[in-house]
Design an enzyme around this catalytic site. Sequence first.
Site, PDB file in Angstrom:
ATOM      1  N   SER A  70       1.616   7.046   4.540  1.00 19.81           N
ATOM      2  CA  SER A  70       0.820   7.034   5.779  1.00 19.81           C
ATOM      3  C   SER A  70      -0.496   7.786   5.603  1.00 19.81           C
ATOM      4  O   SER A  70      -0.622   8.671   4.753  1.00 19.81           O
ATOM      5  CB  SER A  70       1.607   7.678   6.917  1.00 19.81           C
ATOM      6  OG  SER A  70       2.811   7.008   7.136  1.00 19.81           O
TER       7      SER A  70
HETATM    8  N1  SAH Z   1       7.048   8.657   5.200  1.00 13.57           N
HETATM    9  C1  SAH Z   1       6.528   7.832   4.151  1.00 13.57           C
HETATM   10  C2  SAH Z   1       5.951   6.537   4.683  1.00 13.57           C
HETATM   11  C3  SAH Z   1       6.770   5.445   4.185  1.00 13.57           C
HETATM   12  S1  SAH Z   1       6.433   3.817   4.772  1.00 13.57           S
HETATM   13  C4  SAH Z   1       5.534   8.560   3.271  1.00 13.57           C
HETATM   14  O1  SAH Z   1       5.130   9.664   3.606  1.00 13.57           O
HETATM   15  O2  SAH Z   1       5.180   8.025   2.211  1.00 13.57           O
HETATM   16  C5  SAH Z   1       7.966   3.449   5.552  1.00 13.57           C
HETATM   17  C6  SAH Z   1       9.206   3.535   4.701  1.00 13.57           C
HETATM   18  O3  SAH Z   1      10.307   3.185   5.529  1.00 13.57           O
HETATM   19  C7  SAH Z   1       9.254   2.568   3.518  1.00 13.57           C
HETATM   20  O4  SAH Z   1       9.466   3.279   2.338  1.00 13.57           O
HETATM   21  C8  SAH Z   1      10.435   1.646   3.840  1.00 13.57           C
HETATM   22  O5  SAH Z   1      11.160   1.239   2.700  1.00 13.57           O
HETATM   23  C9  SAH Z   1      11.264   2.540   4.746  1.00 13.57           C
HETATM   24  N2  SAH Z   1      12.201   1.855   5.622  1.00 13.57           N
HETATM   25  C10 SAH Z   1      12.024   0.729   6.350  1.00 13.57           C
HETATM   26  N3  SAH Z   1      13.152   0.455   7.040  1.00 13.57           N
HETATM   27  C11 SAH Z   1      14.048   1.429   6.751  1.00 13.57           C
HETATM   28  C12 SAH Z   1      15.395   1.713   7.138  1.00 13.57           C
HETATM   29  N4  SAH Z   1      16.078   0.938   7.984  1.00 13.57           N
HETATM   30  N5  SAH Z   1      15.994   2.804   6.631  1.00 13.57           N
HETATM   31  C13 SAH Z   1      15.353   3.617   5.756  1.00 13.57           C
HETATM   32  N6  SAH Z   1      14.089   3.420   5.355  1.00 13.57           N
HETATM   33  C14 SAH Z   1      13.451   2.324   5.842  1.00 13.57           C
END
Ligand code: SAH
Length: 239
Positions: A70
Amino acid sequence: MLPIPALDPQATRALRQRMVMQQLVPREIRDPRVLLAMARVPRECFVPAHLADHAYDDSPLPIGAGQTISQPYMVAVMAELLSLTGTETVLEIGAGSGYSAAILAQLAQRVVTVERIPELLEQARRVWQALGLTNIEGMVGDGTLGAPERAPFAAISVTAGAPPEPPPSLIDQLLPGVGRMVIPAGSRGLQTLYLVHRDAEGQVSREGKLACIFVPLLGAEGWQEEFWGLIHPFFRTNT
Ligand code: SAH
């Protein structure tokens, strides 16, 4: 707060300070603990090597597997809205690169983070370890179901875009009275960042804070996988 020598490396400290002064302070991030955390955690460790020069850009960046880290401002807003004091166990959904968990780990006692893509979690774990962040527990799984074996939580941060109604399992895992959750919810392409509260009687209220765009939250209480989403109109069943 933890004494963590590997945080705040000298070489990139000025870039972090500039990020705080240019991207966060003018946009009304006020909590000094949040600003300090953002000024300490080396974001370059969480982005692919070829994007290291962009680590302090005012934008999200690709991290592989179609996912993103993000924008720093979004990480800061979400952390600030949770009003963490240092005593909480926080549940994060969507570890991704591991960056936002590293920020939360500066602000709370413990972070439990769930990620559905094992390769991303493996990489995130390597970085947490290198930085000496020992208060983060990463789990592979469907975060729409929360982490029932660790519940309840004082704070939950969802870092993927949920459907209009946030997953009931996450609401259930909020501590009544103090539990708060930040969650982007809306359509697949555009969401509102909500601050959700669960009061002592278990009543849930929410305030919309800002418009945002996150990758979709995929899972049993989230969106269906892209593949199914695409063929759904042609193979619709009533089951
Ligand atoms: N917090 C992260 C942003 C990641 S983007 C950072 O700082 O880099 C969102 C993430 O959510 C992705 O890695 C995706 O694989 C994950 N995601 C999506 N659906 C999910 C679920 N049901 N359970 C766990 N992770 C999930």
